[in-house]
Design a protein around this motif. Structure first.
Motif, PDB file in Angstrom:
ATOM      1  N   GLY A   1      88.538  -7.434 148.865  1.00  0.00           N
ATOM      2  CA  GLY A   1      89.631  -8.128 149.542  1.00  0.00           C
ATOM      3  C   GLY A   1      90.031  -9.402 148.831  1.00  0.00           C
TER       4      GLY A   1
ATOM      5  N   ARG B   1      97.776  -1.325 160.095  1.00  0.00           N
ATOM      6  CA  ARG B   1      98.292  -1.463 158.725  1.00  0.00           C
ATOM      7  C   ARG B   1      97.148  -1.763 157.745  1.00  0.00           C
ATOM      8  NH1 ARG B   1     103.840  -2.476 158.231  1.00  0.00           N
ATOM      9  NH2 ARG B   1     104.895  -1.122 159.728  1.00  0.00           N
ATOM     10  N   LEU B   2      96.222  -2.618 158.142  1.00  0.00           N
ATOM     11  CA  LEU B   2      95.095  -2.933 157.269  1.00  0.00           C
ATOM     12  C   LEU B   2      94.230  -1.708 157.033  1.00  0.00           C
ATOM     13  CD1 LEU B   2      94.057  -6.453 158.620  1.00  0.00           C
ATOM     14  CD2 LEU B   2      94.977  -5.941 156.357  1.00  0.00           C
TER      15      LEU B   2
ATOM     16  N   GLU C   1      93.434   0.071 153.440  1.00  0.00           N
ATOM     17  CA  GLU C   1      92.080   0.359 152.955  1.00  0.00           C
ATOM     18  C   GLU C   1      91.939   1.834 152.568  1.00  0.00           C
ATOM     19  OE1 GLU C   1      89.176  -2.905 155.108  1.00  0.00           O
ATOM     20  OE2 GLU C   1      89.782  -1.127 156.262  1.00  0.00           O
TER      21      GLU C   1
ATOM     22  N   SER D   1      96.045  -4.391 162.624  1.00  0.00           N
ATOM     23  CA  SER D   1      94.795  -3.695 162.327  1.00  0.00           C
ATOM     24  C   SER D   1      95.074  -2.306 161.767  1.00  0.00           C
ATOM     25  CB  SER D   1      93.940  -3.591 163.587  1.00  0.00           C
ATOM     26  OG  SER D   1      93.552  -4.882 164.025  1.00  0.00           O
TER      27      SER D   1
END
Length: 262
Positions: free
Chosen positions: A30, A4-5, A9, A2
């Motif tokens: 995405g 890293r995501l 973003e 989470s």
């Protein structure tokens, strides 16, 4: 993951996932990232495969796109002769409809391609390759069997079996039917010429294929062929490349494929 995501973003400045109480859903941004990531991974895999080929002694690798007509009628013998003379070169051949051949070569997915002559070539350089002519294939007991030649308009009262919707042959048939203000009685699309012949053998309708394809598949299926007399049934296949110099291996293949001057 989470974290890293979230960092990704922030770096891209877009929301990649929508978070809900039931989980996560991919946003349009995405989906775009996923599409390009898959292409990058496929390219990386292809690079590894081609470098492994060079490690085995391969001196060149040619990426080629061609429509179904070229692949079935002419390329088997042409490529066999080329590879017999150039044993250290590998050819990666992919089938695409003519429009997809142009797009692929233009985008750099292939060094050269072969497509139907009526295709919009856009920025590509084109050279002649081969000519073919279209014929109707049918069972010997079909009402049109035995004719010396037929205009396509004379077949519109009968059922047809066609290639996939993106093929240049199907596009020509649909355009001709529209020009006569008649519907094309298409019972089904099939993905290949042998599929058309097999469906014609089963009595599903008429098929339109190049004459050389009929020679390969038709007689052994007890089919008969009637030439189409329309001018568009006499076709030209053309080689397409990007402007500028080609890689040495691709230039060797181009020289082998194009007909001699004069």
């Amino acid at each position: 993951m989470s974290k890293r995501l979230a960092e990704l973003e922030r770096a891209l400045g877009v929301r990649l996932l929508t978070r809900t109480a039931k989980g996560m859903a991919v946003t349009p941004a995405g989906e775009t990232l996923l599409h390009h990531t898959r292409r990058m991974l496929a390219s990386a895999e292809q690079i590894a495969l081609e470098l492994a080929e060079h490690a085995k002694g391969v001196r060149g690798f040619v990426r080629m796109l061609a429509n179904l007509s070229a692949i079935v009628q002419f390329l088997p013998e042409d490529l066999q002769g080329f590879l017999a003379a150039q044993a250290s070169i590998r050819v990666d051949l992919e089938e695409r409809p003519s429009g997809g051949v142009v797009s692929g070569v233009e985008e750099g997915a292939a060094d050269l391609g072969i497509c139907a002559g009526g295709t919009e070539f856009r920025s590509l350089r084109t050279l002649p390759y081969r000519r073919d002519r279209l014929v109707l294939v049918m069972r010997a007991d079909h009402p049109l069997a035995g004719a010396d030649g037929l205009a396509f308009a004379e077949t519109l009262d009968h059922d047809h079996v066609g290639l996939h919707a993106a093929s240049s042959i199907y596009g020509a048939l649909r355009t001709e039917a529209q020009r006569h203000g008649r519907p094309l009685r298409l019972r089904m699309h099939v993905p290949s010429f042998d599929g058309i012949c097999r469906m014609a053998q089963a009595g599903m309708g008429l098929g339109v294929v190049p004459a050389r394809v009929y020679d390969l598949f038709g007689p052994r299926m007890q089919l008969t062929a009637v030439p189409l007399t329309d001018p568009w049934a006499q076709r030209e296949l053309r080689i397409v490349t990007r402007t500028g110099p080609l890689p040495p291996a691709a230039q060797l293949l181009l020289d082998h494929l194009r007909p001699p001057a004069g």
